[in-house]
Design an enzyme around this catalytic site. Structure first.
Site, PDB file in Angstrom:
ATOM      1  CG  HIS A   1      40.504  40.471  41.640  1.00 50.28           C
ATOM      2  ND1 HIS A   1      40.210  41.594  42.395  1.00 50.28           N
ATOM      3  CD2 HIS A   1      39.923  39.429  42.283  1.00 50.28           C
ATOM      4  CE1 HIS A   1      39.499  41.232  43.443  1.00 50.28           C
ATOM      5  NE2 HIS A   1      39.299  39.929  43.391  1.00 50.28           N
TER       6      HIS A   1
ATOM      7  CG  HIS B   1      38.810  34.870  41.474  1.00 51.33           C
ATOM      8  ND1 HIS B   1      39.458  34.550  42.642  1.00 51.33           N
ATOM      9  CD2 HIS B   1      38.168  36.050  41.717  1.00 51.33           C
ATOM     10  CE1 HIS B   1      39.209  35.474  43.568  1.00 51.33           C
ATOM     11  NE2 HIS B   1      38.423  36.400  43.025  1.00 51.33           N
TER      12      HIS B   1
HETATM   13  P1  AMP Z   1      37.993  38.738  45.961  1.00 46.35           P
HETATM   14  O1  AMP Z   1      37.290  38.126  47.126  1.00 46.35           O
HETATM   15  O2  AMP Z   1      37.313  38.469  44.646  1.00 46.35           O
HETATM   16  O3  AMP Z   1      38.316  40.196  46.170  1.00 46.35           O
HETATM   17  O4  AMP Z   1      39.357  37.949  45.840  1.00 46.35           O
HETATM   18  C1  AMP Z   1      40.577  38.417  46.333  1.00 46.35           C
HETATM   19  C2  AMP Z   1      41.548  37.289  46.162  1.00 46.35           C
HETATM   20  O5  AMP Z   1      42.866  37.812  46.296  1.00 46.35           O
HETATM   21  C3  AMP Z   1      41.408  36.171  47.201  1.00 46.35           C
HETATM   22  O6  AMP Z   1      41.144  34.927  46.527  1.00 46.35           O
HETATM   23  C4  AMP Z   1      42.762  36.177  47.915  1.00 46.35           C
HETATM   24  O7  AMP Z   1      43.202  34.877  48.253  1.00 46.35           O
HETATM   25  C5  AMP Z   1      43.659  36.831  46.891  1.00 46.35           C
HETATM   26  N1  AMP Z   1      44.828  37.516  47.422  1.00 46.35           N
HETATM   27  C6  AMP Z   1      44.869  38.470  48.392  1.00 46.35           C
HETATM   28  N2  AMP Z   1      46.120  38.883  48.601  1.00 46.35           N
HETATM   29  C7  AMP Z   1      46.903  38.199  47.733  1.00 46.35           C
HETATM   30  C8  AMP Z   1      48.319  38.179  47.451  1.00 46.35           C
HETATM   31  N3  AMP Z   1      49.183  38.965  48.116  1.00 46.35           N
HETATM   32  N4  AMP Z   1      48.770  37.344  46.487  1.00 46.35           N
HETATM   33  C9  AMP Z   1      47.909  36.543  45.822  1.00 46.35           C
HETATM   34  N5  AMP Z   1      46.578  36.522  46.022  1.00 46.35           N
HETATM   35  C10 AMP Z   1      46.080  37.322  46.976  1.00 46.35           C
END
Ligand code: AMP
Ligand code: ZN
Length: 114
Positions: free
Chosen positions: A100, A102
């Site tokens: 993903h 951001h």
């Molecule tokens: P990372 O630390 O780069 O793996 O980021 C994962 C991101 O996913 C974090 O910013 C979380 O807040 C976000 N996240 C986790 N679960 C969900 C969800 N169900 N819907 C939206 N965002 C999510």
């Protein structure tokens, strides 16, 4: 992947606030935003980490950046600017094992390592 939270969002089994969707890409609001605009852009295909993107899937990264371009314009952050971050692996701080990107915007972001 059944136990992948982002695959479950793609499948509609977990709710999300979608901001963009096409054949290959989905974008939705981060559940825990760190800025006024915080959107996650993901490929619909499950790939766990950036380091594991195969050559035949590399077009998906281009598709993601095409989507980021459209989203930035739709969200009116194209002029003021934004940050794109992709974390990989444990030291990179990756928590969700489905790649993903951001998009973070809506305020002046500090100068830091990412
Ligand atoms: P990372 O630390 O780069 O793996 O980021 C994962 C991101 O996913 C974090 O910013 C979380 O807040 C976000 N996240 C986790 N679960 C969900 C969800 N169900 N819907 C939206 N965002 C999510
Ligand atoms: Zn997944």
């Amino acid at each position: 992947m059944e136990d992948c939270v982002f695959c479950n969002i793609i499948a509609g089994k977990i709710p999300s606030e979608k901001v963009y969707e096409d054949e290959n890409v989905l974008a939705f609001k981060d559940i825990n935003p760190v800025a006024p605009v915080h959107i996650l852009v993901i490929p619909k295909k499950h790939i766990d980490k950036i380091i594991n993107v195969k050559d035949e899937d590399s077009y998906l990264i281009a598709e993601i950046f095409k989507a980021i371009n459209k989203i930035a314009k739709e969200q009116n952050i194209d002029k003021d600017g934004f940050r794109v971050i992709a974390n990989c692996g444990e030291n990179g701080g990756q928590e969700v094992m489905h790649i993903h990107f951001h998009i973070i915007a809506g305020k002046k972001l500090g100068t830091k390592i990412c």
